[in-house]
Design an enzyme around this catalytic site. Structure first.
Site, PDB file in Angstrom:
ATOM      1  N   TYR A   1       7.917   2.265  -5.737  1.00 58.63           N
ATOM      2  CA  TYR A   1       8.967   1.450  -5.103  1.00 58.63           C
ATOM      3  C   TYR A   1       8.822  -0.031  -5.497  1.00 58.63           C
ATOM      4  O   TYR A   1       9.798  -0.693  -5.870  1.00 58.63           O
ATOM      5  CB  TYR A   1       8.850   1.636  -3.600  1.00 58.63           C
ATOM      6  CG  TYR A   1       9.916   0.988  -2.746  1.00 58.63           C
ATOM      7  CD1 TYR A   1      11.122   1.634  -2.495  1.00 58.63           C
ATOM      8  CD2 TYR A   1       9.698  -0.246  -2.137  1.00 58.63           C
ATOM      9  CE1 TYR A   1      12.092   1.059  -1.679  1.00 58.63           C
ATOM     10  CE2 TYR A   1      10.660  -0.824  -1.317  1.00 58.63           C
ATOM     11  CZ  TYR A   1      11.855  -0.172  -1.089  1.00 58.63           C
ATOM     12  OH  TYR A   1      12.797  -0.743  -0.269  1.00 58.63           O
TER      13      TYR A   1
ATOM     14  N   PHE B   1       0.863  -1.186   0.000  1.00 56.17           N
ATOM     15  CA  PHE B   1       0.000   0.000   0.000  1.00 56.17           C
ATOM     16  C   PHE B   1       0.901   1.239   0.000  1.00 56.17           C
ATOM     17  O   PHE B   1       1.779   1.371   0.857  1.00 56.17           O
ATOM     18  CB  PHE B   1      -0.855  -0.026   1.269  1.00 56.17           C
ATOM     19  CG  PHE B   1      -1.991   0.946   1.266  1.00 56.17           C
ATOM     20  CD1 PHE B   1      -3.289   0.533   0.979  1.00 56.17           C
ATOM     21  CD2 PHE B   1      -1.779   2.280   1.586  1.00 56.17           C
ATOM     22  CE1 PHE B   1      -4.345   1.435   0.998  1.00 56.17           C
ATOM     23  CE2 PHE B   1      -2.828   3.186   1.602  1.00 56.17           C
ATOM     24  CZ  PHE B   1      -4.107   2.766   1.314  1.00 56.17           C
TER      25      PHE B   1
HETATM   26  N1  CAA Z   1      -3.149  -0.988   4.292  1.00 52.98           N
HETATM   27  C1  CAA Z   1      -4.428  -0.683   4.156  1.00 52.98           C
HETATM   28  N2  CAA Z   1      -4.911   0.571   4.285  1.00 52.98           N
HETATM   29  C2  CAA Z   1      -4.041   1.538   4.582  1.00 52.98           C
HETATM   30  C3  CAA Z   1      -2.673   1.280   4.742  1.00 52.98           C
HETATM   31  C4  CAA Z   1      -2.237  -0.053   4.599  1.00 52.98           C
HETATM   32  N3  CAA Z   1      -0.945  -0.399   4.732  1.00 52.98           N
HETATM   33  N4  CAA Z   1      -2.060   2.438   5.029  1.00 52.98           N
HETATM   34  C5  CAA Z   1      -2.999   3.398   5.027  1.00 52.98           C
HETATM   35  N5  CAA Z   1      -4.204   2.851   4.777  1.00 52.98           N
HETATM   36  C6  CAA Z   1      -5.476   3.520   4.686  1.00 52.98           C
HETATM   37  C7  CAA Z   1      -5.718   4.403   5.903  1.00 52.98           C
HETATM   38  O1  CAA Z   1      -6.210   3.627   6.974  1.00 52.98           O
HETATM   39  C8  CAA Z   1      -6.723   5.410   5.352  1.00 52.98           C
HETATM   40  O2  CAA Z   1      -7.986   4.781   5.274  1.00 52.98           O
HETATM   41  P1  CAA Z   1      -9.370   5.635   5.558  1.00 52.98           P
HETATM   42  O3  CAA Z   1      -9.363   6.708   4.523  1.00 52.98           O
HETATM   43  O4  CAA Z   1     -10.434   4.602   5.376  1.00 52.98           O
HETATM   44  O5  CAA Z   1      -9.209   6.126   6.958  1.00 52.98           O
HETATM   45  C9  CAA Z   1      -6.230   5.617   3.935  1.00 52.98           C
HETATM   46  O6  CAA Z   1      -5.477   4.454   3.604  1.00 52.98           O
HETATM   47  C10 CAA Z   1      -5.360   6.841   3.857  1.00 52.98           C
HETATM   48  O7  CAA Z   1      -5.103   7.111   2.512  1.00 52.98           O
HETATM   49  P2  CAA Z   1      -4.222   8.370   2.100  1.00 52.98           P
HETATM   50  O8  CAA Z   1      -4.031   8.420   0.646  1.00 52.98           O
HETATM   51  O9  CAA Z   1      -4.763   9.616   2.744  1.00 52.98           O
HETATM   52  O10 CAA Z   1      -2.891   7.950   2.740  1.00 52.98           O
HETATM   53  P3  CAA Z   1      -1.921   8.747   3.694  1.00 52.98           P
HETATM   54  O11 CAA Z   1      -1.470   9.947   2.966  1.00 52.98           O
HETATM   55  O12 CAA Z   1      -2.487   8.875   5.052  1.00 52.98           O
HETATM   56  O13 CAA Z   1      -0.680   7.709   3.838  1.00 52.98           O
HETATM   57  C11 CAA Z   1       0.897   6.104   3.133  1.00 52.98           C
HETATM   58  C12 CAA Z   1      -0.515   6.652   2.964  1.00 52.98           C
HETATM   59  C13 CAA Z   1       1.960   7.198   2.870  1.00 52.98           C
HETATM   60  C14 CAA Z   1       1.099   5.026   2.101  1.00 52.98           C
HETATM   61  C15 CAA Z   1       1.072   5.578   4.565  1.00 52.98           C
HETATM   62  O14 CAA Z   1       0.045   4.669   4.815  1.00 52.98           O
HETATM   63  C16 CAA Z   1       2.395   4.860   4.760  1.00 52.98           C
HETATM   64  O15 CAA Z   1       3.436   5.478   4.977  1.00 52.98           O
HETATM   65  N6  CAA Z   1       2.357   3.510   4.678  1.00 52.98           N
HETATM   66  C17 CAA Z   1       3.524   2.688   4.805  1.00 52.98           C
HETATM   67  C18 CAA Z   1       4.027   2.279   3.436  1.00 52.98           C
HETATM   68  C19 CAA Z   1       5.115   1.278   3.576  1.00 52.98           C
HETATM   69  O16 CAA Z   1       4.919   0.164   3.998  1.00 52.98           O
HETATM   70  N7  CAA Z   1       6.339   1.682   3.249  1.00 52.98           N
HETATM   71  C20 CAA Z   1       7.450   0.832   3.418  1.00 52.98           C
HETATM   72  C21 CAA Z   1       8.635   1.671   3.757  1.00 52.98           C
HETATM   73  S1  CAA Z   1       9.997   0.681   4.264  1.00 52.98           S
HETATM   74  C22 CAA Z   1      10.546   0.001   2.890  1.00 52.98           C
HETATM   75  O17 CAA Z   1      10.105   0.257   1.803  1.00 52.98           O
HETATM   76  C23 CAA Z   1      11.663  -0.979   3.059  1.00 52.98           C
HETATM   77  C24 CAA Z   1      11.284  -2.254   2.473  1.00 52.98           C
HETATM   78  O18 CAA Z   1      11.794  -2.564   1.431  1.00 52.98           O
HETATM   79  C25 CAA Z   1      10.377  -3.158   3.179  1.00 52.98           C
END
Ligand code: CAA
Length: 248
Positions: free
Chosen positions: A154, A149
Site C-alpha cells: 500500500y 507497519f
Molecule cells: N507497529 C509495531 N509493531 C506492530 C504493529 C505496529 N503498527 N502492528 C503489529 N505489530 C507487532 C505485533 O505487536 C506483533 O509483535 P510480537 O510478535 O512481538 O507480539 C507482531 O507485530 C505481529 O506480527 P505478524 O506478522 O504476526 O502480524 P499480524 O498478522 O498479527 O498483523 C498487521 C499485522 C496485519 C499489519 C496488523 O498489525 C494490522 O492490521 N496493522 C494495521 C496496519 C495499518 O495501519 N493499516 C492501515 C489501514 S487504513 C489505511 O490504509 C488508510 C490510510 O490510508 C491511512
C-alpha cells in the site's frame, strides 16, 4: 463557476468516496462515480442517493484494467459530457507483514491503487489539455509519506502516486490543468475501522496529535478547494490532512 463542471470520482460509493461524491454534488458539480464490477448493490446505492436528492450516475469499472477504464470514460462522456475533474480515489488494502506478503497481495494493491491512476488519467487528460482546464486529484495516504507497519504494498503504491502527480503537473501546468496529491491520515471509514481494535487503540491513535480519526467531510472539503478556480496556482502539491500525525 461559469458552467456546471463534470467530476468523475473513482470508488465514489466507498467510505470516503461517498462523502466526496455528495459534498461535490452539493458544491454544484455534476458527479459521476465508478464502482467495482463485483459490487452488486450499485443500483440500490444510486436509488438511495436519488431519494436523498443527489443526482449521481454510477459506472462499473475495474480501475486496474486499462480497457475497462477506457470504456468507462467513453460511457461517462456519452451520458454526461466532457470530464473536467478526475478524483482518483479508488483503493484497497491487503495489510500483512512483508514476511507474510504473497505476490498476489502485492499485485492486487499495486494494480488497484497505482495502475488505476495511469489507466483513468490517460483517458481524460487529452481533453482537459485541449480545453485548457482540468483538475486531477490523487487520493494517496499518510502511509505513502511515512510508511506503515504491514503496508509495504500500500505504501509503495501511495508513494508512487505522488511521483506521478509531480511529473504530470510539470507537463500540464501551462495549460490550466492542475495535478495534486492529497494524503489523508486515518479517517473514520470502513477501511480504518477494519484494523484490529487493539492495533488501532494502542499503535495508531496515540500517534495522532488531535487524538481522533479524521472525518470524511474534512477530506471532501480539501478536494472541493482543489477543484475551485482559487486553487489554480496549486499544482504538484502533496497536501497532508492527518491530524498532525506526520509533518513534512
Ligand atoms: N507497529 C509495531 N509493531 C506492530 C504493529 C505496529 N503498527 N502492528 C503489529 N505489530 C507487532 C505485533 O505487536 C506483533 O509483535 P510480537 O510478535 O512481538 O507480539 C507482531 O507485530 C505481529 O506480527 P505478524 O506478522 O504476526 O502480524 P499480524 O498478522 O498479527 O498483523 C498487521 C499485522 C496485519 C499489519 C496488523 O498489525 C494490522 O492490521 N496493522 C494495521 C496496519 C495499518 O495501519 N493499516 C492501515 C489501514 S487504513 C489505511 O490504509 C488508510 C490510510 O490510508 C491511512
Amino acid at each position: 463557476m461559469d458552467k456546471k463542471r463534470i467530476a468523475l470520482i473513482t470508488g465514489g460509493m466507498g467510505g470516503l468516496g461517498e462523502t466526496i461524491t455528495t459534498k461535490m454534488h452539493v458544491a454544484g458539480y455534476r458527479v459521476a462515480v465508478t464502482y467495482s464490477p463485483s459490487n452488486k448493490t450499485s443500483g440500490e446505492w444510486v436509488a438511495q442517493m436519488k431519494s436523498k436528492g443527489y443526482d449521481v450516475k454510477a459506472f462499473a469499472c475495474d480501475v486496474g484494467d486499462y480497457d475497462s477504464c477506457k470504456a468507462c470514460v467513453e460511457q461517462v462522456r456519452k451520458e454526461k459530457g466532457e470530464i473536467d475533474i478526475l478524483v482518483n480515489n479508488a483503493g484497497i488494502t491487503k495489510d500483512m507483514t512483508f514476511r507474510k506478503m504473497d505476490k498476489a497481495s502485492w499485485d492486487a494493491v499495486i494494480r488497484t491503487n497505482l495502475d488505476s491512476v495511469f489507466n483513468m488519467t490517460k483517458h481524460v487528460y487529452d481533453g482537459m489539455m485541449e480545453r485548457s482546464w482540468g483538475r486531477i486529484i490523487n487520493v494517496s495516504s499518510v502511509n505513502g509519506s511515512k510508511g506503515a507497519f504491514g503496508q509495504t504494498n500500500y505504501a509503495a503504491a501511495k508513494s508512487g502516486m505522488h511521483g506521478f502527480t509531480k511529473s504530470l503537473a510539470l507537463e500540464s501546468a501551462r495549460k490550466g490543468v492542475t495535478v495534486n496529491t492529497i494524503s489523508p491520515g486515518y479517517i473514520g471509514t470502513k477501511m480504518v475501522t477494519a484494523i484490529p481494535k487493539d492495533v488501532l487503540d494502542s499503535k495508531i491513535l496515540p500517534q495522532i496529535p488531535t487524538g481522533r480519526l479524521g472525518k470524511p467531510e474534512e477530506v471532501a472539503g480539501l478536494i472541493i478547494y482543489l477543484c475551485s478556480e482559487e486553487a489554480a496556482f496549486v499544482t504538484g502539491a502533496n497536501i497532508a490532512i492527518n491530524g498532525g500525525q506526520h509533518m513534512q
